[in-house]
Design a protein around this motif. Structure first.
Motif, PDB file in Angstrom:
ATOM      1  N   ALA A   1       0.808  -1.219   0.000  1.00 60.97           N
ATOM      2  CA  ALA A   1       0.000   0.000   0.000  1.00 60.97           C
ATOM      3  C   ALA A   1       0.840   1.268   0.000  1.00 60.97           C
ATOM      4  N   SER A   2       2.071   1.192   0.517  1.00 60.07           N
ATOM      5  CA  SER A   2       2.953   2.364   0.575  1.00 60.07           C
ATOM      6  C   SER A   2       4.382   1.864   0.708  1.00 60.07           C
ATOM      7  N   GLY A   3       5.318   2.769   0.625  1.00 60.20           N
ATOM      8  CA  GLY A   3       6.713   2.388   0.839  1.00 60.20           C
ATOM      9  C   GLY A   3       6.948   1.912   2.267  1.00 60.20           C
ATOM     10  N   MET A   4       6.326   2.596   3.231  1.00 58.91           N
ATOM     11  CA  MET A   4       6.501   2.182   4.626  1.00 58.91           C
ATOM     12  C   MET A   4       5.908   0.799   4.855  1.00 58.91           C
ATOM     13  N   ALA A   5       4.794   0.478   4.176  1.00 56.20           N
ATOM     14  CA  ALA A   5       4.212  -0.868   4.309  1.00 56.20           C
ATOM     15  C   ALA A   5       5.190  -1.919   3.785  1.00 56.20           C
ATOM     16  N   ALA A   6       5.945  -1.585   2.731  1.00 58.18           N
ATOM     17  CA  ALA A   6       6.934  -2.530   2.191  1.00 58.18           C
ATOM     18  C   ALA A   6       8.052  -2.757   3.210  1.00 58.18           C
ATOM     19  N   ILE A   7       8.512  -1.678   3.834  1.00 60.19           N
ATOM     20  CA  ILE A   7       9.594  -1.774   4.822  1.00 60.19           C
ATOM     21  C   ILE A   7       9.103  -2.559   6.046  1.00 60.19           C
ATOM     22  N   PHE A   8       7.899  -2.210   6.517  1.00 59.33           N
ATOM     23  CA  PHE A   8       7.363  -2.878   7.708  1.00 59.33           C
ATOM     24  C   PHE A   8       7.115  -4.359   7.440  1.00 59.33           C
ATOM     25  N   ALA A   9       6.547  -4.674   6.280  1.00 61.03           N
ATOM     26  CA  ALA A   9       6.265  -6.087   5.953  1.00 61.03           C
ATOM     27  C   ALA A   9       7.561  -6.899   5.907  1.00 61.03           C
ATOM     28  N   THR A  10       8.621  -6.284   5.392  1.00 64.21           N
ATOM     29  CA  THR A  10       9.902  -6.988   5.299  1.00 64.21           C
ATOM     30  C   THR A  10      10.465  -7.259   6.692  1.00 64.21           C
ATOM     31  N   PHE A  11      10.457  -6.236   7.545  1.00 63.93           N
ATOM     32  CA  PHE A  11      10.983  -6.420   8.905  1.00 63.93           C
ATOM     33  C   PHE A  11      10.122  -7.421   9.685  1.00 63.93           C
TER      34      PHE A  11
ATOM     35  N   ARG B   1      22.580   5.186   9.337  1.00 56.74           N
ATOM     36  CA  ARG B   1      22.073   6.370  10.030  1.00 56.74           C
ATOM     37  C   ARG B   1      21.304   7.285   9.094  1.00 56.74           C
ATOM     38  N   ALA B   2      21.585   7.166   7.799  1.00 49.24           N
ATOM     39  CA  ALA B   2      20.987   8.088   6.837  1.00 49.24           C
ATOM     40  C   ALA B   2      19.819   7.402   6.134  1.00 49.24           C
ATOM     41  N   VAL B   3      18.681   7.318   6.836  1.00 49.95           N
ATOM     42  CA  VAL B   3      17.479   6.747   6.207  1.00 49.95           C
ATOM     43  C   VAL B   3      16.277   7.659   6.437  1.00 49.95           C
ATOM     44  N   PHE B   4      15.229   7.363   5.714  1.00 47.76           N
ATOM     45  CA  PHE B   4      13.964   8.093   5.761  1.00 47.76           C
ATOM     46  C   PHE B   4      13.450   8.189   7.212  1.00 47.76           C
ATOM     47  N   GLY B   5      12.867   9.342   7.572  1.00 49.95           N
ATOM     48  CA  GLY B   5      12.442   9.597   8.948  1.00 49.95           C
ATOM     49  C   GLY B   5      11.519   8.521   9.522  1.00 49.95           C
ATOM     50  N   SER B   6      10.503   8.065   8.780  1.00 48.57           N
ATOM     51  CA  SER B   6       9.554   7.078   9.317  1.00 48.57           C
ATOM     52  C   SER B   6      10.205   5.718   9.523  1.00 48.57           C
ATOM     53  N   THR B   7      11.274   5.425   8.761  1.00 49.06           N
ATOM     54  CA  THR B   7      11.961   4.143   8.925  1.00 49.06           C
ATOM     55  C   THR B   7      12.574   4.065  10.333  1.00 49.06           C
ATOM     56  N   PHE B   8      13.119   5.174  10.811  1.00 50.70           N
ATOM     57  CA  PHE B   8      13.645   5.203  12.181  1.00 50.70           C
ATOM     58  C   PHE B   8      12.525   4.897  13.183  1.00 50.70           C
ATOM     59  N   LYS B   9      11.339   5.456  12.922  1.00 47.65           N
ATOM     60  CA  LYS B   9      10.240   5.302  13.873  1.00 47.65           C
ATOM     61  C   LYS B   9       9.785   3.850  13.983  1.00 47.65           C
ATOM     62  N   VAL B  10       9.922   3.073  12.920  1.00 46.70           N
ATOM     63  CA  VAL B  10       9.555   1.646  12.976  1.00 46.70           C
ATOM     64  C   VAL B  10      10.422   0.941  14.019  1.00 46.70           C
ATOM     65  N   ASN B  11      11.718   1.278  14.033  1.00 40.32           N
ATOM     66  CA  ASN B  11      12.622   0.667  15.014  1.00 40.32           C
ATOM     67  C   ASN B  11      12.187   1.021  16.427  1.00 40.32           C
TER      68      ASN B  11
ATOM     69  N   ASP C   1       9.417   2.434  17.650  1.00 40.98           N
ATOM     70  CA  ASP C   1       8.046   2.223  18.104  1.00 40.98           C
ATOM     71  C   ASP C   1       7.617   0.753  18.087  1.00 40.98           C
ATOM     72  N   TYR C   2       8.195  -0.076  17.212  1.00 46.75           N
ATOM     73  CA  TYR C   2       7.719  -1.470  17.090  1.00 46.75           C
ATOM     74  C   TYR C   2       8.807  -2.502  17.334  1.00 46.75           C
ATOM     75  N   LEU C   3       9.924  -2.444  16.613  1.00 44.44           N
ATOM     76  CA  LEU C   3      10.937  -3.492  16.749  1.00 44.44           C
ATOM     77  C   LEU C   3      11.404  -3.582  18.211  1.00 44.44           C
ATOM     78  N   ARG C   4      11.591  -2.429  18.831  1.00 44.36           N
ATOM     79  CA  ARG C   4      12.076  -2.408  20.213  1.00 44.36           C
ATOM     80  C   ARG C   4      11.146  -3.193  21.139  1.00 44.36           C
ATOM     81  N   LYS C   5       9.832  -2.936  21.040  1.00 45.10           N
ATOM     82  CA  LYS C   5       8.914  -3.598  21.985  1.00 45.10           C
ATOM     83  C   LYS C   5       8.728  -5.078  21.665  1.00 45.10           C
ATOM     84  N   TRP C   6       9.171  -5.496  20.466  1.00 45.87           N
ATOM     85  CA  TRP C   6       9.082  -6.916  20.125  1.00 45.87           C
ATOM     86  C   TRP C   6      10.409  -7.644  20.387  1.00 45.87           C
ATOM     87  N   GLY C   7      11.316  -6.975  21.090  1.00 45.44           N
ATOM     88  CA  GLY C   7      12.566  -7.642  21.472  1.00 45.44           C
ATOM     89  C   GLY C   7      13.553  -7.800  20.334  1.00 45.44           C
ATOM     90  N   ILE C   8      13.432  -6.942  19.328  1.00 42.42           N
ATOM     91  CA  ILE C   8      14.415  -6.940  18.235  1.00 42.42           C
ATOM     92  C   ILE C   8      15.353  -5.765  18.492  1.00 42.42           C
TER      93      ILE C   8
END
Ligand SMILES: *Cc1c(COP(=O)(O)O)cnc(C)c1O
Length: 383
Positions: free
Chosen positions: A79-89, A103-113, A115-122
């Motif tokens: 549905a979006s670029g962020m959906a592609a990144i999130f689905a892959t992770f 360190r040099a990535v799109f702003g929302s990509t940082f937020k996935v780490n 807001d989500y990866l951290r709480k899932w123990g990644i």
């Protein structure tokens, strides 16, 4: 067939009406001939469509075209670029795994780490995209993926894909490249040993600022690992957007040629201007990554970032004096777009995080459009 021809002639659908251009398959679901047909489709024993969250002919045509243009085995549209990144992770990382990210990535990509990866123990660590020698000490026994953008948004850093993929292979890490700025016309990461190429199709693939979309291109084996997330979590691409994007791909090469031509001319002109502190553009001779860029990209792309000697205040004045250019967060449009990353796309990052991603407070990002280059220059009002 060559890239330009495949972008136009890849067509997976034609109905009994013999239409020339593929129609939109605007349907959420599909019908079965009988109970046995339905059973066979659900059991994966016969090919066919069941429900558009799973598969849809318009979406499939876009996927087949993207796989062909990126020279990958298969593609999943999202549905979006962020959906592609999130689905892959979400598909490839499990609790306990470790991710390395530029360190040099799109702003929302940082937020996935955060807001989500951290709480899932990644766990994850950021790496300096321009210092490959420093990466080895960040590798952990459970490091699974390395994620980067080249050229990066908005700093336009260039990372050597061949060297990076060798590093990843020798450490047993999968390499994911966000290829949004280059598009498959200018750069095909899988050719340099990347495992996955990711796109925000919202940008140059559409190229006209109309629809959202994303794409994941990889081997069949990797796509099979990601597909169940698409099917069951549901960030699928809409048939309408897929149809728009398939048509857009027909003109990608010709659009990118002009984006690159206009951007190179503007980057060179800006660089020679006395009010300009620096200009970042992949194919400028002054760019420290120019040799790598020339090796892995066909041309420099349509994105430029620069800073004026007057810093933030001068940048804001420049933005507010424009008459034609759009002030918008989007990029990769026919229309030239000017923006200020520190107060928009990267505003959620701390100043320190921005600095480490190469985003100074006065940095201006220009997405050079397809208007006449003289009109674009005339709208960049420097004294
Ligand atoms: C815009 C963008 C994304 C996110 O894509 P959306 O389609 O907006 O979700 C990811 N990476 C880069 C480099 C982008 O520019």
């Amino acid at each position: 067939m060559k890239f330009e021809t495949r972008a136009i002639r890849t067509q997976t659908e034609r109905t009994q009406h013999h239409e020339h251009s593929t129609p939109i398959f605007a349907t959420s679901s599909f019908v079965f001939d009988d109970a046995e047909h339905m059973r066979a489709l659900f059991a994966n024993e016969a090919p066919g469509n069941i429900y558009s969250r799973f598969t849809n002919p318009s979406v499939r045509e876009f996927e087949v075209k993207m796989a062909s243009l990126e020279e990958g085995e298969d593609c999943i549209a999202t549905a979006s670029g962020m959906a592609a990144i999130f689905a892959t992770f979400a598909s490839l990382l499990s609790s306990g795994d470790h991710l390395l990210m530029s360190r040099a990535v799109f702003g929302s990509t940082f937020k996935v780490n955060d807001d989500y990866l951290r709480k899932w123990g990644i766990t994850y660590d950021y790496i300096d995209p321009l210092d490959i020698a420093s990466w080895q000490q960040k590798v952990k026994p459970h490091t699974k993926l390395l994620y980067l953008e080249t050229p990066s948004n908005p700093g336009l850093d260039i990372i050597d894909l061949l060297e990076t993929s060798q590093f990843c292979r020798s450490n047993g890490i999968l390499l994911i490249v966000d290829n949004c700025f280059a598009t498959p016309y200018l750069q095909r990461p899988l050719q340099y040993g990347a495992d996955i190429s990711i796109h925000s199709a919202t940008k140059y693939i559409d190229g006209q600022g109309r629809v959202m979309g994303g794409a994941i291109i990889a081997s069949k084996a990797i796509i099979e690992q990601i597909y169940p997330f698409m099917k069951n979590a549901g960030p699928s691409m809409s048939p309408f957007n897929a149809w728009v994007l398939s048509k857009s791909l027909e003109t990608l090469a010709i659009r990118m040629d002009r984006h690159c031509q206009n951007a190179l001319e503007i980057a060179s002109w800006l660089e020679s201007h006395r009010e300009v502190l620096f200009v970042k553009y992949p194919f400028l001779a002054s760019n420290p990554g120019v040799d790598i860029a020339r090796r892995q990209m066909k041309a420099g792309g349509g994105m430029i970032s620069f800073e004026l000697k007057g810093g933030l205040a001068a940048g804001r004045k420049l933005i507010d004096s424009r008459e034609m250019m759009s002030l918008s967060a989007n990029l990769g449009d026919t229309r030239t777009i000017i923006t200020h990353p520190a107060s928009s796309t990267h505003s959620k990052l701390s100043q320190e995080e921005r600095a480490s991603a190469g985003i100074t407070d006065g940095l201006i990002r220009l997405s050079v459009g397809l208007e006449h280059v003289d009109d674009i220059k005339a709208d960049i009002r420097l004294d």
